[in-house]
Design an enzyme around this catalytic site. Sequence first.
Site, PDB file in Angstrom:
ATOM      1  CE  LYS A  50      -1.863   2.171   3.345  1.00  0.00           C
ATOM      2  NZ  LYS A  50      -2.527   2.580   4.911  1.00  0.00           N
TER       3      LYS A  50
ATOM      4  CD  GLU B 298      -4.851   4.823   1.354  1.00  0.00           C
ATOM      5  OE1 GLU B 298      -3.620   4.118   2.399  1.00  0.00           O
ATOM      6  OE2 GLU B 298      -5.892   5.112   2.334  1.00  0.00           O
TER       7      GLU B 298
ATOM      8  CE  LYS C  65      -6.849   2.691   2.880  1.00  0.00           C
ATOM      9  NZ  LYS C  65      -6.791   1.516   3.787  1.00  0.00           N
TER      10      LYS C  65
ATOM     11  N   GLY D 238     -11.767   9.120   9.077  1.00  0.00           N
ATOM     12  CA  GLY D 238     -12.277   9.239   9.854  1.00  0.00           C
ATOM     13  C   GLY D 238     -13.871   9.228  10.264  1.00  0.00           C
TER      14      GLY D 238
ATOM     15  NE  ARG E 297      -8.076   7.112  11.158  1.00  0.00           N
ATOM     16  CZ  ARG E 297      -8.860   8.977  10.334  1.00  0.00           C
ATOM     17  NH1 ARG E 297      -8.728   9.615  11.284  1.00  0.00           N
ATOM     18  NH2 ARG E 297      -8.442   8.457   9.029  1.00  0.00           N
TER      19      ARG E 297
HETATM   20  P1  13P Z   1      -8.534   5.220   7.854  1.00  0.00           P
HETATM   21  O1  13P Z   1     -10.228   3.878   7.539  1.00  0.00           O
HETATM   22  O2  13P Z   1      -8.566   5.036   9.442  1.00  0.00           O
HETATM   23  O3  13P Z   1      -8.508   5.696   7.168  1.00  0.00           O
HETATM   24  O4  13P Z   1      -6.968   4.774   7.630  1.00  0.00           O
HETATM   25  C1  13P Z   1      -6.969   3.352   6.350  1.00  0.00           C
HETATM   26  C2  13P Z   1      -5.436   3.292   6.141  1.00  0.00           C
HETATM   27  O5  13P Z   1      -5.377   2.609   6.049  1.00  0.00           O
HETATM   28  C3  13P Z   1      -5.154   4.838   5.562  1.00  0.00           C
HETATM   29  O6  13P Z   1      -3.944   5.063   4.789  1.00  0.00           O
END
Ligand code: 13P
Length: 334
Positions: A136, A177, A219, A263, A292
């Site tokens: 990632k 991402e 992503k 968030g 999160r």
């Molecule tokens: P969140 O779902 O907490 O945004 O984290 C995903 C993630 O891997 C961010 O790089």
Amino acid sequence: MSIEDLEDIAQAMVAPGKGIIAIDESNATIKKRFDSVGVECTEENRRAYREMLLTAPNLGQHISGAILYDETIRQATRDGVPFTKVMADAGILPGIKVDKGTAALAGCPGELITEGLDGLRGRLEEYARLGARFAKWRAVINIGEDIPTGTCIESNAHALARYAALCQEQGLVPMVEPEVLMDGVHDIEVCYDVTEATLRALFTALYEHNVMLEGTILKASMVIAGKDCEEQAEVEDVADLTVRCLRASVPAALPGIVFLSGGQSDEQATAHLNAMNQYEDLPWPLSFSYGRAMQSAALKLWAADMSGNYAKAQQMVFERARANGLAALGEWEG
Ligand code: 13P
């Protein structure tokens, strides 16, 4: 590793009713999460916490892969079983965060560029040897007055494309991402425009760098109003605009799209994913890669009883995985 192997891994990552758990927080980020629940950020506590998550009973029913951090992919359970072995036994593909975080983009105040391309080929080679199947890289796009600039969007797209090409060369599926942040007062329409421009630039760059889309996972961030915008959109509007934006900018050859939670509350993240999966004839599976929104409830329970009896925390991780797995099928009932 052939393109067919990369395709198989990518498809397994977005198998029906399954998604990804992101537990790849850097040591600085996990320290913030631990601080919020009063846990000291030591290597042993980070290891114990990730062990709790990865050994949650039946996690593999709804989780296809987990994104690890450099420290974590080298760690083992307290009984000495490598995490990668625990994951293989549970049918969970190991992924690895390979970017080195963001730095200020020189010449573009308020904007960020993701670093980590130098030496990346060697690091990917090692991660593949350690058992990683996908990687990632997170780019960050800020919305504000006069930003994002085209320079920021294109520089980040270029870095993502160079990373993705290196991953495929080393036999790893790149998860790309480009996160459009929720911070700010902007409305959902602005988020739509920025997300569309970001995705168009990303797929142009991937094409220019000969990245095979069939062995790539996106992503994405959802199209959503800024956190401080007075007018927050309904679940149906977030779903509608996100699906529209993705249809307009993401090629159908991609095996799947997973979302970050960024968030959003646990419940919101699940409700939004479920609403998007009510749409028919989507060109790709839509699933989750939440950090999160998968962990926050379990982190609180674990912090309350770290001594070993953490069945409640593990049950909570499983519940979040189950809810999001159902949402990936459009079958979550709230
Ligand atoms: P969140 O779902 O907490 O945004 O984290 C995903 C993630 O891997 C961010 O790089």
